[in-house]
Scaffold this motif. Structure first.
Motif, PDB file in Angstrom:
ATOM      1  N   THR A 137       0.824  -1.207   0.000  1.00  7.60           N
ATOM      2  CA  THR A 137       0.000   0.000   0.000  1.00  7.60           C
ATOM      3  C   THR A 137       0.859   1.257   0.000  1.00  7.60           C
ATOM      4  O   THR A 137       0.596   2.213  -0.740  1.00  7.60           O
ATOM      5  N   ASN A 152      -5.648 -10.626   6.747  1.00  4.58           N
ATOM      6  CA  ASN A 152      -6.569 -10.308   5.646  1.00  4.58           C
ATOM      7  C   ASN A 152      -7.734  -9.459   6.142  1.00  4.58           C
ATOM      8  O   ASN A 152      -8.112  -8.456   5.515  1.00  4.58           O
ATOM      9  N   ALA A 153      -8.309  -9.858   7.278  1.00  3.62           N
ATOM     10  CA  ALA A 153      -9.472  -9.142   7.804  1.00  3.62           C
ATOM     11  C   ALA A 153      -9.124  -7.724   8.215  1.00  3.62           C
ATOM     12  O   ALA A 153      -9.916  -6.793   8.006  1.00  3.62           O
ATOM     13  N   MET A 154      -7.956  -7.533   8.799  1.00  2.00           N
ATOM     14  CA  MET A 154      -7.554  -6.194   9.241  1.00  2.00           C
ATOM     15  C   MET A 154      -7.425  -5.220   8.086  1.00  2.00           C
ATOM     16  O   MET A 154      -7.625  -4.006   8.251  1.00  2.00           O
ATOM     17  N   PHE A 155      -7.085  -5.740   6.910  1.00  3.77           N
ATOM     18  CA  PHE A 155      -6.894  -4.866   5.757  1.00  3.77           C
ATOM     19  C   PHE A 155      -8.070  -4.951   4.778  1.00  3.77           C
ATOM     20  O   PHE A 155      -7.930  -4.663   3.595  1.00  3.77           O
ATOM     21  N   ASP A 156      -9.236  -5.363   5.310  1.00  3.86           N
ATOM     22  CA  ASP A 156     -10.489  -5.354   4.560  1.00  3.86           C
ATOM     23  C   ASP A 156     -10.423  -6.213   3.306  1.00  3.86           C
ATOM     24  O   ASP A 156     -10.925  -5.842   2.249  1.00  3.86           O
ATOM     25  N   LYS A 157      -9.781  -7.370   3.439  1.00  8.04           N
ATOM     26  CA  LYS A 157      -9.756  -8.345   2.359  1.00  8.04           C
ATOM     27  C   LYS A 157     -10.581  -9.554   2.774  1.00  8.04           C
ATOM     28  O   LYS A 157     -10.932  -9.710   3.947  1.00  8.04           O
ATOM     29  N   SER A 158     -10.916 -10.398   1.826  1.00 11.00           N
ATOM     30  CA  SER A 158     -11.630 -11.622   2.163  1.00 11.00           C
ATOM     31  C   SER A 158     -10.805 -12.425   3.160  1.00 11.00           C
ATOM     32  O   SER A 158      -9.573 -12.460   3.076  1.00 11.00           O
ATOM     33  N   THR A 175      -8.022 -15.693   0.968  1.00  8.59           N
ATOM     34  CA  THR A 175      -7.778 -15.380  -0.439  1.00  8.59           C
ATOM     35  C   THR A 175      -6.554 -16.185  -0.856  1.00  8.59           C
ATOM     36  O   THR A 175      -5.424 -15.808  -0.549  1.00  8.59           O
ATOM     37  N   SER A 223      -3.275 -16.016   1.812  1.00  7.78           N
ATOM     38  CA  SER A 223      -3.360 -14.577   1.555  1.00  7.78           C
ATOM     39  C   SER A 223      -2.737 -14.249   0.206  1.00  7.78           C
ATOM     40  O   SER A 223      -1.533 -14.464   0.000  1.00  7.78           O
ATOM     41  N   THR A 232      -1.348 -11.837  -1.326  1.00  8.73           N
ATOM     42  CA  THR A 232      -0.715 -10.537  -1.136  1.00  8.73           C
ATOM     43  C   THR A 232       0.794 -10.675  -1.328  1.00  8.73           C
ATOM     44  O   THR A 232       1.291 -11.724  -1.759  1.00  8.73           O
TER      45      THR A 232
END
Length: 237
Positions: free
Chosen positions: A28, A107-113, A116, A186, A188
């Motif tokens: 990011t 994943n959840a903290m960064f608003d992702k599924s 993933t 993840s 990412t």
């Protein structure tokens, strides 16, 4: 034993959260500079791992890694020091579940599924060699400290080694089957495609064997009073 398993679950989960979360943040903040992303990711991992060893080491020994737990069991199987076979199974299960949970949390903290699956392939001979080197070096560092009675510096030494190995190994030093499995959850910067996971784990196991062989070559067979890695902890079983 319940406390030890909780510590291994929590420590591995938080370690993977640090690795995956800092990788997402790095993407990011520095979307066009992969080198800077790796620097940000490795720096967070160094500090996070060192803190987790200091905090949770007195409870479980701060393995957070099935290879380290396997090496602990193998080294102490004759002397009765270290993990029993049953405890080894519990440690490995807690570590793998923690690794998966840590990736889901990041994943959840960064608003992702929550899950993933990673699409980053890491299946090449040179990457497997990198994992052999990274894991052998990690086992060498941990057990040399144990055998020489210098486990007090383990947080600094282990964190420092992993931080360096991010940069000098082609694989960026996963060096941990539980973390490898977790990172597959993840898609990412820190991810690894599920199809690439078995090759990495096989390389890590080979590296663990090489690391132990080197430790035995340097220090000989462990004595009955040899301390447990990574941090000696009270017997709470």
């Amino acid at each position: 034993m319940k406390r030890s398993l909780l510590a291994e679950f929590l420590g591995t989960a938080l370690l993977v959260t640090v690795v995956v979360g800092s990788g997402i943040m790095a993407q990011t903040l520095s979307p066009r500079d992969v080198g800077l992303q790796l620097l940000e990711n490795s720096t967070a991992t160094v500090f996070g791992l060192a803190v987790l060893i200091v905090v949770l080491g007195p409870v479980s020994g701060a393995h957070f890694n099935p290879v380290v737990s396997l090496a602990d069991w193998w080294q102490g199987r004759r002397t009765g020091v270290g993990l029993s076979m049953g405890e080894l199974g519990g440690y490995v299960a807690a570590q793998v579940l923690g690794g998966i949970g840590g990736a889901v949390l990041a994943n959840a903290m960064f608003d992702k599924s929550a899950i993933t699956w990673s699409s980053t392939p890491r299946s090449s001979a040179h990457l497997w060699l990198g994992e052999v080197v990274a894991t052998a070096g990690l086992v060498l560092v941990i057990f040399c400290l144990t055998r020489s009675g210098r486990t007090a510096v383990a947080p600094l030494a282990v964190g420092g080694y992993i931080g360096a190995a991010y940069w000098f190994t082609s694989s960026t030093s996963f060096a941990n089957p539980a973390v490898t499995i977790g990172r597959a959850f993840s898609d990412t910067f820190a991810g690894i495609a599920p199809a690439s996971v078995p090759g990495f784990i096989a390389a890590q196991l080979v590296g663990g064997v090489i690391g132990l062989v080197l430790v035995h070559g340097l220090f000989g067979r462990p004595a009955a009073g040899t301390a447990e890695p990574v941090i000696p902890h009270p017997d709470v079983r």
